[in-house]
Design an enzyme around this catalytic site. Structure first.
Site, PDB file in Angstrom:
ATOM      1  N   GLY A 102       1.154  -1.230  -0.187  1.00 36.97           N
ATOM      2  CA  GLY A 102      -0.381   0.620  -0.101  1.00 36.97           C
ATOM      3  C   GLY A 102       0.720   1.029   0.181  1.00 36.97           C
ATOM      4  CB  SER A 132       3.186   0.003   2.850  1.00 36.84           C
ATOM      5  OG  SER A 132       3.943  -0.439   1.421  1.00 36.84           O
ATOM      6  N   GLY A 133       6.427   1.676   3.429  1.00 32.02           N
ATOM      7  CA  GLY A 133       7.850   1.331   3.201  1.00 32.02           C
ATOM      8  C   GLY A 133       8.200   0.469   1.844  1.00 32.02           C
ATOM      9  CG  HIS A 171      11.489   8.570  -2.885  1.00 26.16           C
ATOM     10  ND1 HIS A 171      11.300   7.774  -2.547  1.00 26.16           N
ATOM     11  CD2 HIS A 171      10.448   8.804  -1.944  1.00 26.16           C
ATOM     12  CE1 HIS A 171      10.137   7.210  -3.392  1.00 26.16           C
ATOM     13  NE2 HIS A 171       9.535   8.525  -2.476  1.00 26.16           N
ATOM     14  NE  ARG A 226      17.451   7.755  -5.585  1.00 31.71           N
ATOM     15  CZ  ARG A 226      16.126   8.945  -6.040  1.00 31.71           C
ATOM     16  NH1 ARG A 226      15.148   7.887  -5.653  1.00 31.71           N
ATOM     17  NH2 ARG A 226      16.338   9.722  -6.936  1.00 31.71           N
ATOM     18  CD  GLU A 260      12.902  12.808 -12.696  1.00 32.08           C
ATOM     19  OE1 GLU A 260      11.770  13.633 -12.994  1.00 32.08           O
ATOM     20  OE2 GLU A 260      13.858  13.462 -11.955  1.00 32.08           O
TER      21      GLU A 260
END
Length: 169
Positions: free
Chosen positions: A8, A11-12, A48, A52, A60
């Site tokens: 979901g 959710s991780g 995000h 990283r 993209e």
């Protein structure tokens, strides 16, 4: 190893997917979603990126097969945003479901054929909730469900992430 990570929203999934490539210095990180220009989206993308390694190359593009066509390990985050971009770019939201499904299926087949040996794909699990009230929501749910099945059949493992916990299916 090819792995599909599903679950979901929030959710991780992304964190787990990134951890699967912790041992790799150079990764092609594919962000295939729509190009949005709003503060919430920019903040999400920035968060995000900060997580990283700087050696990971962010790519993209809505051209999923082309983005997967590399010998480098690849992380795609996520197939749900890719479906949205694909249907948007092709102006298919009002098309008959059979037309949408056929075009998406062709693109999925190309993407599966382009996958290398080390690929982690993130997707949303959308079939566990209520039936969406609007056609676009139902189309998205149904198309993404089919996309998930196709990629699920093409990978070595499927990981379901629930509340930050991982179940290997």
């Amino acid at each position: 190893m090819r792995i599909l990570v599903t679950g979901g929203v929030r959710s991780g999934k992304s964190r787990h997917a990134e951890s699967l490539l912790d041992d790799v210095a150079r990764v092609r990180y594919v962000a295939p979603g729509p190009v949005l220009d709003d503060a919430d989206w920019r903040a999400r993308v920035a968060a995000h990126r900060l997580r990283r390694p700087s050696t990971w190359d962010t790519h993209e593009s809505g051209e999923l097969a082309a983005a997967l066509a590399t010998a480098d390990p690849v992380l795609v985050d996520c197939l749900g945003t890719w479906v949205t971009r694909f249907v948007d770019d092709a102006h298919l939201w009002d098309a008959p479901i059979e037309e949408i499904t056929a075009q998406v299926e062709d693109a999925v087949q190309d993407a599966i054929g382009a996958m290398g040996e080390r690929v982690v794909l993130v997707t949303n699990e959308v079939g566990l909730g209520v039936v969406p009230a609007h056609r676009s929501g139902r189309v998205f749910r149904d198309v993404l469900g089919s996309v998930n099945q196709r990629f699920g059949a093409a990978v070595d493992e499927v990981h379901l992430v629930v509340a930050g916990r991982v179940l290997r299916v």
